[in-house]
Design an enzyme around this catalytic site. Structure first.
Site, short mmCIF file in Angstrom:
data_model
loop_
_atom_site.label_atom_id
_atom_site.label_comp_id
_atom_site.label_asym_id
_atom_site.label_seq_id
_atom_site.Cartn_x
_atom_site.Cartn_y
_atom_site.Cartn_z
N GLY A 27 0.84 -1.21 0.00
CA GLY A 27 0.00 0.00 0.00
C GLY A 27 0.86 1.24 0.00
N ASN A 28 0.26 2.39 0.28
CA ASN A 28 1.05 3.62 0.41
C ASN A 28 0.41 4.52 1.45
OD1 ASN A 28 -0.91 5.42 -0.95
ND2 ASN A 28 -0.44 4.12 -2.72
N TYR A 29 1.05 5.65 1.72
CA TYR A 29 0.63 6.49 2.85
C TYR A 29 -0.55 7.42 2.54
CZ TYR A 29 5.00 5.27 5.22
OH TYR A 29 6.01 4.62 5.84
N SER A 30 -1.13 7.35 1.37
CA SER A 30 -2.19 8.30 1.03
C SER A 30 -3.34 8.21 2.03
CB SER A 30 -2.71 8.01 -0.39
OG SER A 30 -3.89 8.74 -0.60
N ALA A 52 -3.78 7.66 -5.10
CA ALA A 52 -2.40 7.21 -5.23
C ALA A 52 -2.47 5.72 -5.56
CB ALA A 52 -1.66 7.44 -3.92
#
Ligand code: CTP
Length: 698
Positions: free
Chosen positions: A208-211, A276
């Site tokens: 995943g990512n930090y969005s 994102a």
């Protein structure tokens, strides 16, 4: 615009409370319904009787009517209002509003408010500058409230600084502009993607990512508030849907987001791709939880589909696509590549190099990049950034509507009402037919071309004169001229004219063949004459737009800058933009320079808040113009060699003389001082009005 609008005005205990009376009066005059709510301490500064008389309604201050025991329902007020304005707002009330300290009717009303809230602070300069006040204002901004910045000036303490409540006329204008924008997306369907995507590795793990999704959700809320029908495709986020009218589709992976977006897009007018999206996903997802072996492991990844690029391919005429680029390096370059590659109409660039921008913050600092150029915005809350982005998009959608209109209505887009004169006295030539042709050609070129596509009422068109003085002409069709360009505009809602542009261009050379239509290709300046005409048309429209809204002219001024830039590189073969010190290139370059932003902002103060109010006999008009003069001085002090303050005075001097000839001695002296510091050659005209005064204030 304010007719029939229901406005709650919250008044708090400040010396500026007297301005609330003016605010109520102005709103009532514009046809609004006003309900005043006062804090107990505000009654020390202004009586409820004054405000109830002006608003035509009993003023509310207590939770209960002490006589009848009737409850004053702040909940009902919250549902009734179309907007709430807290003016003046003291530091104490701002603190209570930011922290939910509901110990009076005003704060409970605020907490129950369903409508947009505007806050006009009023306090001493040190109180306003104190970090606690500033952080409370930041919190309130983050909740989506509109802060109407106080002005700088003399305060109740007799100190000078920022803290003076904005003038009621200006607050009314802010509200007016807000409602004007309010329905700008009615009937539009907008798709928004937001948040991260999770790409499964096994049943319990993902890439995943930090969005956080905050930016996309703020955009969805803003579009819905402006009346759009919003489909929000959200990745895994822990955010509440920001508006009841939003259709939300929750997805997890990039593939799910792709499917939902591709399904929704055909019926949309625009899509804002803020998610994102993970570029890669594991090639396989393990059915069972992967056990630790103690060894290293490799996960094979395969590419996800690019949603933006897919929609870019499908995009029909009239549809708009907006992307985001979060970059760590070479921001503008990367963003421009994405703009082209994904067939976007504009891209919002945020750079991780900027403090306060990106995933982890409630703030963001963005630039909008389109074919037309780049517009940079300061650091703002994500809600405010969303407003900027949506305003930009609404303008494009409006333009798209105009382009699709039948040709009979297209005339509304012809903003310039140009008159052309061609003085050929110095040239002893028998070719009068050539000159007539040229004059007609230029007139037709200027008046028939749709320079912008926004709606203009017939009487709102900008009146321009293009006065060519021919210096030399040879029968092969080459001309040398000087050109005087002047543009005036009937001010909106009024009937008087005001100068928006005046400039003398001393050296123009071009070739012209009779019977050839004057065409203009933005990318290819092969015709010097049309390049010059297009340049001035964009300058005039850009100036005009700046005078109607804060820096609203950027888009058109950028076009002018592009033409001048291209001409620079073409050198002698093209349009000679660099032939003198104060040439066209220098003007536009200077004007678009960030250091001269005060000059651009003053156009708005000058025209809308100044001239228009004076015309309507509303107080504060000359004061607004006076403020704009101070902004001019500031720009001059910051960059005194810049050409613009001088040019502004040159074309506004007559208007200014006229205005201040009826002003007080003090006003006149101060403006005279500013004018003559910037341009000493104007001192004679000011000295002429020195003895003729009368002290009334408009
Ligand atoms: N985007 C998208 N689908 C993807 C990847 C990106 O719709 N699979 C959209 C994003 O929502 C954003 C824009 O494309 O609006 C640019 O995203 P970004 O990740 O910066 O672009 P990439 O093309 O993936 O480039 P990079 O190599 O910088 O990751």
């Amino acid at each position: 615009m304010l007719k029939g609008k229901k406005i709650v005005i919250g008044v708090t205990g400040s010396i500026a409370a007297y301005k609330a009376a003016i605010l109520v009066r102005l709103l009532i005059k514009q046809g609004a319904e006003v309900q005043v709510v006062m804090t107990p301490s505000s009654k020390e500064f202004i009586t409820p009787l004054t405000l109830s008389t002006l608003s035509g309604r009993p003023v509310l201050c207590d939770f209960f009517n002490s006589g009848s025991g009737e409850w004053h329902s702040h909940v009902e007020l919250g549902l009734w209002a179309d907007a709430m304005i807290v003016a003046p707002a003291t530091a104490a009330t701002i603190g209570k509003m930011a922290n939910g300290i509901a110990d009076n009717l005003l704060v409970t009303t605020y907490l129950s408010m369903k409508a947009p809230v505007f806050i006009a602070p009023a306090m001493d300069l040190d109180m306003f500058a104190h970090p606690s006040t500033q952080s409370n204002l930041q919190v309130l901004r983050g909740y989506g409230n509109h802060i109407i910045e106080p002005a700088a000036g003399e305060l109740a303490s007799h100190l000078c600084g920022k803290g003076r409540m904005e003038e009621p006329e200006n607050i009314v204008q802010v509200l007016h502009d807000f409602f004007l924008a309010g329905n700008s997306l009615a009937g539009k369907h907008i798709l928004i993607t937001a948040g991260p995507t999770y790409e499964k590795i096994d049943p319990v793990r993902f890439i995943g990512n930090y969005s956080s999704g905050k930016m996309g959700f703020a955009l969805a809320g803003e579009c819905a508030r402006r009346g759009a029908d919003v489909t929000l495709v959200a990745g895994p986020v822990s955010l509440a849907t920001p508006h009841p009218a939003i259709k939300r589709i929750d997805v997890e992976s990039a593939e799910d987001m792709y499917k939902a977006s591709v399904d929704a897009f055909p019926s949309c007018d625009a899509a804002i791709l803020c998610a994102a999206v993970a570029d890669y996903r594991p090639a396989t997802c393990a059915e069972k939880k992967i056990k630790r072996t103690g060894e290293g492991m490799t996960i094979e990844l395969e590419a996800n589909k690019d949603i933006a690029a897919a929609l870019g391919k499908e995009k029909r005429e009239g549809q708009h696509l907006v992307g985001f680029a979060l970059e760590t390096n070479d921001g503008e370059l990367n963003a421009r590549e994405k703009l082209a590659k994904k067939n976007l109409d504009f891209i919002v660039l945020n750079s991780l190099a900027d403090e306060g921008a990106g995933f982890a913050h409630d703030t963001n600092k963005v630039s909008i990049i389109s074919q037309e150029g780049i517009t940079e915005y300061p650091l703002k809350s994500k809600l405010e950034v969303a407003r900027d982005i949506v305003s930009y998009l609404s303008r494009l959608l409006l333009i798209a509507v105009m382009l699709l209109l039948p040709s009979s209505l297209m005339a509304m887009g012809e903003e310039l009402n140009a008159q052309v004169t061609l003085n050929r006295d110095k040239v002893q030539s028998a070719d009068s037919e050539v000159f007539e042709q040229l004059k007609d050609g230029i007139t037709q070129f200027l008046n028939e071309r749709k320079w912008t596509a926004s709606t203009y009422e017939e009487e709102e068109r900008i009146n321009c004169t293009f006065n060519f003085v021919v210096e030399s002409y040879s029968p092969d069709g080459s001309f040398t001229c000087s050109l005087m360009v002047q543009a005036t505009r009937p001010v909106y809602g009024s009937t008087y004219n005001t100068t928006t542009f005046k400039y003398e261009d001393k050296a123009i050379t071009f070739s012209y063949q009779p019977y050839d239509r004057l065409d203009f290709n933005e990318d290819n300046l092969d015709n010097n004459l049309t390049a010059v005409l297009a340049f001035y048309a964009y300058m005039i429209i850009g100036f005009d737009m700046d005078s109607m809204g804060d820096l609203g002219g950027s888009e058109w001024l950028n076009k002018a800058l592009n033409i001048a830039n291209n001409a620079q590189t073409l050198g002698d073969a093209g349009w000679r933009a660099a032939s003198s010190e104060n040439n066209r290139y220098a003007i536009i370059n200077d004007y678009m320079n960030g250091a001269l932003e005060p000059v651009r902002k003053l156009m708005y103060k000058y025209h809308r808040f100044g001239l228009d109010m004076m015309y309507k006999n509303v107080s504060g008009g000359r004061k607004a113009i006076f403020d704009s003069m101070k902004m001019l001085k500031q720009a001059y002090d910051d960059r005194s060699l810049a050409y613009f303050p001088k040019l502004f005075l040159e074309y506004k001097n007559d208007e200014l003389l006229n205005i201040y000839s009826q002003g007080s001695i003090k006003e006149r002296m101060e403006v005279q001082k500013i004018v003559t510091t910037i341009d000493a050659s104007l001192s004679t005209s000011w000295e002429k009005i020195a003895d003729n005064h009368d002290d009334n204030q408009l």
